[in-house]
Design a protein around this motif. Structure first.
Motif, PDB file in Angstrom:
ATOM      1  N   LYS A 136      87.788  -4.817  74.331  1.00 18.55           N
ATOM      2  CA  LYS A 136      86.138  -5.075  74.190  1.00 18.55           C
ATOM      3  C   LYS A 136      85.867  -6.276  75.000  1.00 18.55           C
ATOM      4  O   LYS A 136      84.563  -6.086  75.627  1.00 18.55           O
ATOM      5  CB  LYS A 136      86.023  -5.501  72.684  1.00 18.55           C
ATOM      6  N   LYS A 137      86.691  -7.165  75.392  1.00 14.72           N
ATOM      7  CA  LYS A 137      86.195  -8.127  76.149  1.00 14.72           C
ATOM      8  C   LYS A 137      86.128  -7.636  77.600  1.00 14.72           C
ATOM      9  O   LYS A 137      87.287  -7.528  78.154  1.00 14.72           O
ATOM     10  CB  LYS A 137      87.157  -9.600  76.085  1.00 14.72           C
TER      11      LYS A 137
ATOM     12  N   LYS B 228      75.116 -15.048  60.241  1.00 15.91           N
ATOM     13  CA  LYS B 228      75.774 -14.937  61.433  1.00 15.91           C
ATOM     14  C   LYS B 228      74.620 -15.015  62.560  1.00 15.91           C
ATOM     15  O   LYS B 228      75.171 -15.570  63.780  1.00 15.91           O
ATOM     16  CB  LYS B 228      76.213 -13.391  61.579  1.00 15.91           C
TER      17      LYS B 228
ATOM     18  N   LEU C 233      74.717 -17.607  65.740  1.00 21.79           N
ATOM     19  CA  LEU C 233      74.763 -17.179  67.048  1.00 21.79           C
ATOM     20  C   LEU C 233      73.568 -17.944  67.768  1.00 21.79           C
ATOM     21  O   LEU C 233      73.796 -18.233  69.001  1.00 21.79           O
ATOM     22  CB  LEU C 233      74.589 -15.676  67.245  1.00 21.79           C
TER      23      LEU C 233
ATOM     24  N   SER D  92      75.364 -21.116  69.044  1.00 16.92           N
ATOM     25  CA  SER D  92      76.048 -21.101  69.820  1.00 16.92           C
ATOM     26  C   SER D  92      75.570 -20.736  71.301  1.00 16.92           C
ATOM     27  O   SER D  92      75.929 -21.101  72.224  1.00 16.92           O
ATOM     28  CB  SER D  92      77.116 -19.984  69.688  1.00 16.92           C
ATOM     29  N   ILE D  93      74.614 -19.621  71.298  1.00 19.85           N
ATOM     30  CA  ILE D  93      73.981 -19.243  72.501  1.00 19.85           C
ATOM     31  C   ILE D  93      73.117 -20.283  73.167  1.00 19.85           C
ATOM     32  O   ILE D  93      73.084 -20.370  74.289  1.00 19.85           O
ATOM     33  CB  ILE D  93      73.157 -17.852  72.317  1.00 19.85           C
TER      34      ILE D  93
ATOM     35  N   ILE E 276      76.018 -22.673  74.707  1.00 23.47           N
ATOM     36  CA  ILE E 276      76.932 -22.072  75.765  1.00 23.47           C
ATOM     37  C   ILE E 276      76.609 -20.764  76.100  1.00 23.47           C
ATOM     38  O   ILE E 276      77.067 -20.289  77.153  1.00 23.47           O
ATOM     39  CB  ILE E 276      78.468 -22.111  75.208  1.00 23.47           C
ATOM     40  N   GLY E 277      75.240 -20.120  75.886  1.00 25.40           N
ATOM     41  CA  GLY E 277      74.658 -19.171  76.441  1.00 25.40           C
ATOM     42  C   GLY E 277      75.691 -17.691  76.009  1.00 25.40           C
ATOM     43  O   GLY E 277      76.502 -17.965  75.079  1.00 25.40           O
ATOM     44  N   LEU E 278      75.044 -16.640  76.112  1.00 22.81           N
ATOM     45  CA  LEU E 278      75.610 -15.308  75.548  1.00 22.81           C
ATOM     46  C   LEU E 278      77.083 -15.124  76.373  1.00 22.81           C
ATOM     47  O   LEU E 278      76.873 -15.095  77.614  1.00 22.81           O
ATOM     48  CB  LEU E 278      74.573 -14.098  75.958  1.00 22.81           C
ATOM     49  N   GLN E 279      78.021 -14.972  75.756  1.00 21.12           N
ATOM     50  CA  GLN E 279      79.451 -14.998  76.224  1.00 21.12           C
ATOM     51  C   GLN E 279      79.719 -13.412  76.315  1.00 21.12           C
ATOM     52  O   GLN E 279      80.724 -13.061  77.206  1.00 21.12           O
ATOM     53  CB  GLN E 279      80.535 -15.791  75.478  1.00 21.12           C
ATOM     54  N   GLU E 280      79.062 -12.577  75.796  1.00 22.76           N
ATOM     55  CA  GLU E 280      79.793 -11.246  75.840  1.00 22.76           C
ATOM     56  C   GLU E 280      78.315 -10.343  75.956  1.00 22.76           C
ATOM     57  O   GLU E 280      77.547 -10.405  74.835  1.00 22.76           O
ATOM     58  CB  GLU E 280      80.717 -10.674  74.660  1.00 22.76           C
TER      59      GLU E 280
ATOM     60  N   GLY F 153      75.246  -4.912  68.559  1.00 18.74           N
ATOM     61  CA  GLY F 153      74.983  -6.199  69.145  1.00 18.74           C
ATOM     62  C   GLY F 153      73.475  -6.542  68.559  1.00 18.74           C
ATOM     63  O   GLY F 153      72.779  -7.360  69.370  1.00 18.74           O
ATOM     64  N   CYS F 154      73.423  -6.217  67.253  1.00 20.04           N
ATOM     65  CA  CYS F 154      72.198  -6.374  66.513  1.00 20.04           C
ATOM     66  C   CYS F 154      72.051  -7.913  66.289  1.00 20.04           C
ATOM     67  O   CYS F 154      70.776  -8.238  66.073  1.00 20.04           O
ATOM     68  CB  CYS F 154      72.126  -5.672  65.215  1.00 20.04           C
ATOM     69  N   HIS F 155      72.990  -8.534  65.961  1.00 21.63           N
ATOM     70  CA  HIS F 155      72.901 -10.007  65.603  1.00 21.63           C
ATOM     71  C   HIS F 155      72.748 -10.957  66.797  1.00 21.63           C
ATOM     72  O   HIS F 155      71.803 -11.969  66.821  1.00 21.63           O
ATOM     73  CB  HIS F 155      74.362 -10.664  65.158  1.00 21.63           C
ATOM     74  N   ARG F 156      73.158 -10.313  68.055  1.00 26.88           N
ATOM     75  CA  ARG F 156      72.850 -11.214  69.238  1.00 26.88           C
ATOM     76  C   ARG F 156      71.526 -10.894  69.523  1.00 26.88           C
ATOM     77  O   ARG F 156      70.857 -11.720  70.231  1.00 26.88           O
ATOM     78  CB  ARG F 156      73.899 -10.585  70.391  1.00 26.88           C
TER      79      ARG F 156
END
Ligand code: ADP
Length: 105
Positions: free
Chosen positions: A1-2, A42, A46, A49-50, A53-57, A73-76
């Motif tokens: 996934k990563k 959640k 996010l 965190s975003i 450090i920004g969106l990591q994925e 990706g609904c939460h992001r």
């Protein structure tokens, strides 16, 4: 996934059908929005965190006949809305109408 940005845009067999790019939030159709609700805790985590450090994925998006569809990706996505961001980094995969219909089920 990563999957790193360089890996996903690199010379894999799927290159051309996949790319990482910024899309405006309002360009992404979300057909299942309303059928599922996000966990507000959640989303809050996010957001923090975003902001730090920004969106990591990137979120996964399907491109079908020039239109963009997000199913995960609904939460992001919601975190970006809450942060007042205009765009979000997406992993875009070109797909057929048949694939789109399967995602709608
Ligand atoms: P979503 O509905 O967006 O997939 P999840 O809570 O299921 O929400 O997963 C959050 C995802 O966001 C994880 O895959 C995590 O790796 C990713 N992510 C990307 N950027 C960040 C960040 N800055 N902080 C925390 N998680 C992040």
């Amino acid at each position: 996934k990563k999957l790193s940005i360089s890996a996903s845009t690199g010379s894999s067999a799927a290159s051309g059908d996949r790319r990482v790019q910024e899309l405006r939030l309002d360009q992404i159709r979300r057909p299942l929005q309303g059928t599922r609700t996000n966990d507000p805790k959640k989303v809050k985590q996010l957001v923090d965190s975003i902001a730090e450090i920004g969106l990591q994925e990137p979120i996964d998006v399907l491109e079908v006949e020039g239109k963009y569809y997000g199913f995960s990706g609904c939460h992001r996505y919601e975190a970006h809305q809450q942060l007042g961001k205009e765009t979000i980094l997406c992993k875009v995969r070109r797909a057929s109408k048949t694939t789109l219909k399967m995602h709608m089920m």
